[in-house]
Design an enzyme around this catalytic site. Structure first.
Site, mmCIF file in Angstrom:
data_model
loop_
_atom_site.group_PDB
_atom_site.id
_atom_site.type_symbol
_atom_site.label_atom_id
_atom_site.label_comp_id
_atom_site.label_asym_id
_atom_site.label_seq_id
_atom_site.Cartn_x
_atom_site.Cartn_y
_atom_site.Cartn_z
ATOM 1 N N TYR A 111 0.736 -1.257 0.034
ATOM 2 C CA TYR A 111 0.032 0.145 0.071
ATOM 3 C C TYR A 111 1.046 1.317 0.025
ATOM 4 O O TYR A 111 0.222 2.237 -0.192
ATOM 5 C CB TYR A 111 -1.050 -0.061 1.071
ATOM 6 C CG TYR A 111 -1.934 -1.410 1.041
ATOM 7 C CD1 TYR A 111 -2.845 -1.094 -0.030
ATOM 8 C CD2 TYR A 111 -1.940 -2.014 2.300
ATOM 9 C CE1 TYR A 111 -3.830 -2.213 0.115
ATOM 10 C CE2 TYR A 111 -2.857 -3.189 2.032
ATOM 11 C CZ TYR A 111 -3.793 -3.328 1.067
ATOM 12 O OH TYR A 111 -4.456 -4.382 1.095
ATOM 13 N N HIS B 14 -8.737 2.314 -5.518
ATOM 14 C CA HIS B 14 -8.181 1.315 -4.771
ATOM 15 C C HIS B 14 -6.932 1.625 -5.078
ATOM 16 O O HIS B 14 -6.396 1.943 -6.230
ATOM 17 C CB HIS B 14 -8.291 -0.103 -5.175
ATOM 18 C CG HIS B 14 -9.917 -0.530 -4.955
ATOM 19 N ND1 HIS B 14 -10.319 -0.750 -3.772
ATOM 20 C CD2 HIS B 14 -10.876 -0.575 -5.822
ATOM 21 C CE1 HIS B 14 -11.631 -0.894 -3.828
ATOM 22 N NE2 HIS B 14 -11.903 -0.989 -5.225
HETATM 23 O O1 CA2 Z 1 -6.348 -1.442 -2.643
HETATM 24 C C1 CA2 Z 1 -7.092 -0.939 -1.881
HETATM 25 O O2 CA2 Z 1 -6.995 0.437 -1.763
HETATM 26 C C2 CA2 Z 1 -8.010 -1.853 -1.091
HETATM 27 O O3 CA2 Z 1 -9.233 -1.291 -0.959
HETATM 28 C C3 CA2 Z 1 -7.164 -1.699 0.316
HETATM 29 C C4 CA2 Z 1 -8.181 -2.729 1.194
HETATM 30 C C5 CA2 Z 1 -8.388 -4.122 0.642
HETATM 31 O O4 CA2 Z 1 -9.119 -4.802 1.456
HETATM 32 C C6 CA2 Z 1 -9.151 -3.868 -0.779
HETATM 33 O O5 CA2 Z 1 -9.073 -5.217 -1.391
HETATM 34 C C7 CA2 Z 1 -8.150 -3.058 -1.814
HETATM 35 C C8 CA2 Z 1 -7.557 -3.019 2.534
HETATM 36 C C9 CA2 Z 1 -7.001 -1.692 3.341
HETATM 37 C C10 CA2 Z 1 -5.979 -2.219 4.426
HETATM 38 O O6 CA2 Z 1 -5.064 -1.184 4.610
HETATM 39 C C11 CA2 Z 1 -4.127 -1.537 5.180
HETATM 40 C C12 CA2 Z 1 -3.087 -0.161 5.187
HETATM 41 C C13 CA2 Z 1 -1.922 -0.508 5.813
HETATM 42 C C14 CA2 Z 1 -1.639 -1.753 6.498
HETATM 43 C C15 CA2 Z 1 -2.455 -2.735 6.492
HETATM 44 C C16 CA2 Z 1 -3.687 -2.656 5.744
#
Ligand code: CA2
Length: 159
Positions: free
Chosen positions: A37, A114
């Site tokens: 991310y 996303h």
């Molecule tokens: O790619 C994206 O922006 C998502 O929306 C992010 C979501 C995921 O469930 C989608 O499938 C795709 C997850 C967000 C989790 O964010 C985190 C940030 C830092 C560390 C761990 C998780």
């Protein structure tokens, strides 16, 4: 990131306003999993998006919640307050018919974003309920995707 207070109402004498919503765990950006991310915090990304909106003559109101109900309430309130919604529903993308319904009820233009390319990842991330109501979907461009989404929303709102 704590929920921000709105920077505009839906006042025709004011610049048009874009609501940017972020779903669960996105408050952890920059803290964990930088390989998927990125290293920037959600605050960094929202600042970048707000700057772009200002350049284009729009206001933004950026919020994050780990609770589905908060996101739904903010979508309901957006009807009278904002002109468009940019949403990264995070995990709710793949599960929430309730967020889809709320976005439909809002009758506002919606852009889904996303950070990661959800189609390159696990099968369960390939389906999005929110896409059913989105004018367009941006994925896989990291934080820059929010700037792209502001550009696209500004274009829709100027049409
Ligand atoms: O790619 C994206 O922006 C998502 O929306 C992010 C979501 C995921 O469930 C989608 O499938 C795709 C997850 C967000 C989790 O964010 C985190 C940030 C830092 C560390 C761990 C998780």
């Amino acid at each position: 990131m704590a929920p921000a207070s709105p920077t505009s109402g839906r006042d025709p004498t004011k610049a048009k306003s874009i609501l940017i919503l972020n779903g669960p765990n996105l408050n952890m950006l920059g803290v964990r999993e930088p390989t998927i991310y990125g290293k920037e915090t959600l605050q960094d990304l929202m600042t970048m998006a707000a700057r772009r909106a200002t350049e284009l003559g729009f206001l933004t109101d950026a919020r994050q919640s780990n609770h589905e109900g908060d996101l739904i309430t903010w979508i309901h309130q957006a009807r009278g307050e904002h002109h468009g919604i940019i949403i990264n529903p995070a995990g709710y993308t793949h599960t929430s018919i309730a967020i889809l319904d709320a976005l439909q009820v809002s009758e506002l233009p919606v852009i889904e974003i996303h950070l990661s390319n959800i189609h390159k990842r696990e099968e369960f991330r390939h389906h999005s309920y929110v896409s059913k109501v989105a004018r367009g979907v941006i994925c896989g461009f990291g934080g820059y995707g929010y700037v792209m989404a502001v550009d696209a929303m500004a274009r829709f709102l100027k049409e």
